[in-house]
Design an enzyme around this catalytic site. Structure first.
Site, PDB file in Angstrom:
ATOM      1  N   SER A  21      -2.687   5.301   1.713  1.00  0.00           N
ATOM      2  CA  SER A  21      -3.680   4.233   1.815  1.00  0.00           C
ATOM      3  C   SER A  21      -3.553   3.527   3.154  1.00  0.00           C
ATOM      4  O   SER A  21      -2.573   3.697   3.884  1.00  0.00           O
ATOM      5  CB  SER A  21      -3.504   3.236   0.665  1.00  0.00           C
ATOM      6  OG  SER A  21      -3.523   3.893  -0.580  1.00  0.00           O
ATOM      7  N   LEU A  53       0.858  -1.177   0.000  1.00  0.00           N
ATOM      8  CA  LEU A  53       0.000   0.000   0.000  1.00  0.00           C
ATOM      9  C   LEU A  53       0.899   1.232   0.000  1.00  0.00           C
ATOM     10  O   LEU A  53       1.988   1.211   0.575  1.00  0.00           O
ATOM     11  CB  LEU A  53      -0.892   0.020   1.243  1.00  0.00           C
ATOM     12  CG  LEU A  53      -1.935  -1.094   1.363  1.00  0.00           C
ATOM     13  CD1 LEU A  53      -2.492  -1.125   2.781  1.00  0.00           C
ATOM     14  CD2 LEU A  53      -3.051  -0.908   0.363  1.00  0.00           C
ATOM     15  N   ASP A  54       0.433   2.319  -0.627  1.00  0.00           N
ATOM     16  CA  ASP A  54       1.235   3.532  -0.581  1.00  0.00           C
ATOM     17  C   ASP A  54       0.936   4.308   0.692  1.00  0.00           C
ATOM     18  O   ASP A  54       0.103   3.915   1.513  1.00  0.00           O
ATOM     19  CB  ASP A  54       1.039   4.382  -1.840  1.00  0.00           C
ATOM     20  CG  ASP A  54      -0.391   4.867  -2.009  1.00  0.00           C
ATOM     21  OD1 ASP A  54      -1.153   4.851  -1.028  1.00  0.00           O
ATOM     22  OD2 ASP A  54      -0.764   5.260  -3.131  1.00  0.00           O
ATOM     23  N   THR A  55       1.626   5.420   0.873  1.00  0.00           N
ATOM     24  CA  THR A  55       1.555   6.165   2.137  1.00  0.00           C
ATOM     25  C   THR A  55       0.195   6.805   2.364  1.00  0.00           C
ATOM     26  O   THR A  55      -0.137   7.162   3.500  1.00  0.00           O
ATOM     27  CB  THR A  55       2.631   7.252   2.169  1.00  0.00           C
ATOM     28  OG1 THR A  55       2.486   8.105   1.021  1.00  0.00           O
ATOM     29  CG2 THR A  55       4.019   6.632   2.139  1.00  0.00           C
TER      30      THR A  55
END
Length: 269
Positions: free
Chosen positions: A50, A46-48
């Site tokens: 999310s 997951l990105d930052t």
């Protein structure tokens, strides 16, 4: 260090001598075994911006992560969107590039757009599955929910529905494969365009990744040794069932793939 005093009849002297005893600070019976090389692996990231379920592996569990990735089962997300503005990166924190009205958007219109988007992704899923669309394998895999695209496919939605609508905010539940968080935010943006408006994504939250859900996840405040060990033990039956399902998944034969290739060639002609 030890001090010895030798007193004579006429003199008083102090002589220091050195002595040492073994240190038990680093003895295994004092501190237990040392774990200096613990391998920790991360699944689909997951990105930052999310949140949600993130599968991680410890030690020998890292050998299972490639199997999770190759299985390409769908993951479930909750997407929160907001109508009325568009940004460069499709998130609510990005640079605003457009502001439009949304008074004409109703739930019925949103449902129609969602159905259209879902239909287009279903067709793409069949195309990227790598098997003949009219083959027996395609029918069996679709009926059992095992129809999956190849690794090189773009983000594909296997299910999409609206779970909340209160303008300007709406919430979607998305089942997808080969996805990225920016691609999911772009879907919110494209839905806004189809509605003759604009929309940006407020939140991307993963709620399920085979075979784990939110109830199995640990919050950062719970990342302690005891909690992690208990989580591994609780998750073991789910992992066992996951690989049993993976082994029972029908696989396409070479005839199915050849049939798909020849069909695609005829369509291009």
């Amino acid at each position: 260090m030890a001090a010895h005093s030798n007193r004579g009849p006429d003199t008083c002297s102090l002589r220091l001598t050195h002595s040492s005893v073994p240190s038990f600070i680093n003895h295994p019976r004092v501190h237990g075994p040392l774990y200096r090389h613990i391998k920790i692996g991360v699944g689909h990231r997951l990105d930052t911006m999310s949140s949600g379920v993130l599968v991680m592996a410890v030690g020998n569990g890292n050998k299972l992560l490639p199997e999770f990735q190759k299985a390409r089962f769908t993951r479930t997300y909750t997407l929160h969107g907001r109508l009325g503005f568009a940004t460069k990166d499709f998130s609510d924190s990005g640079q605003v590039i457009e502001k439009v009205t949304y008074d004409h958007v109703t739930r019925e219109r949103l449902e129609r757009v969602i159905a259209m988007v879902h239909s287009s992704h279903q067709k793409a899923l069949l195309t990227y599955s790598g098997i003949g669309l009219s083959s027996q394998a395609a029918y069996e895999m679709a009926a059992q929910g095992f129809l999956r695209p190849t690794q090189s496919s773009p983000t594909l939605l296997t299910a999409l529905r609206c779970v909340h609508f209160r303008p300007p905010d709406f919430t979607l539940e998305v089942h997808c494969v080969n996805e990225t968080c920016p691609a999911l935010r772009r879907i919110i943006h494209e839905i806004g365009l189809e509605l003759r408006s604009a929309a940006s994504c407020l939140l991307v939250r993963r709620t399920f990744e085979q075979p784990f859900g939110l109830d199995d996840a640990l919050l950062p405040a719970q990342w302690g040794l005891t909690a992690i060990l208990n989580s591994i033990q609780r998750g073991q039956p789910a992992v066992t069932r996951f690989f049993a399902r993976l082994l029972s998944s029908p696989q396409p034969t070479s005839e199915d793939i050849c049939s798909h290739s020849s069909t695609g060639h005829q369509n291009r002609l």
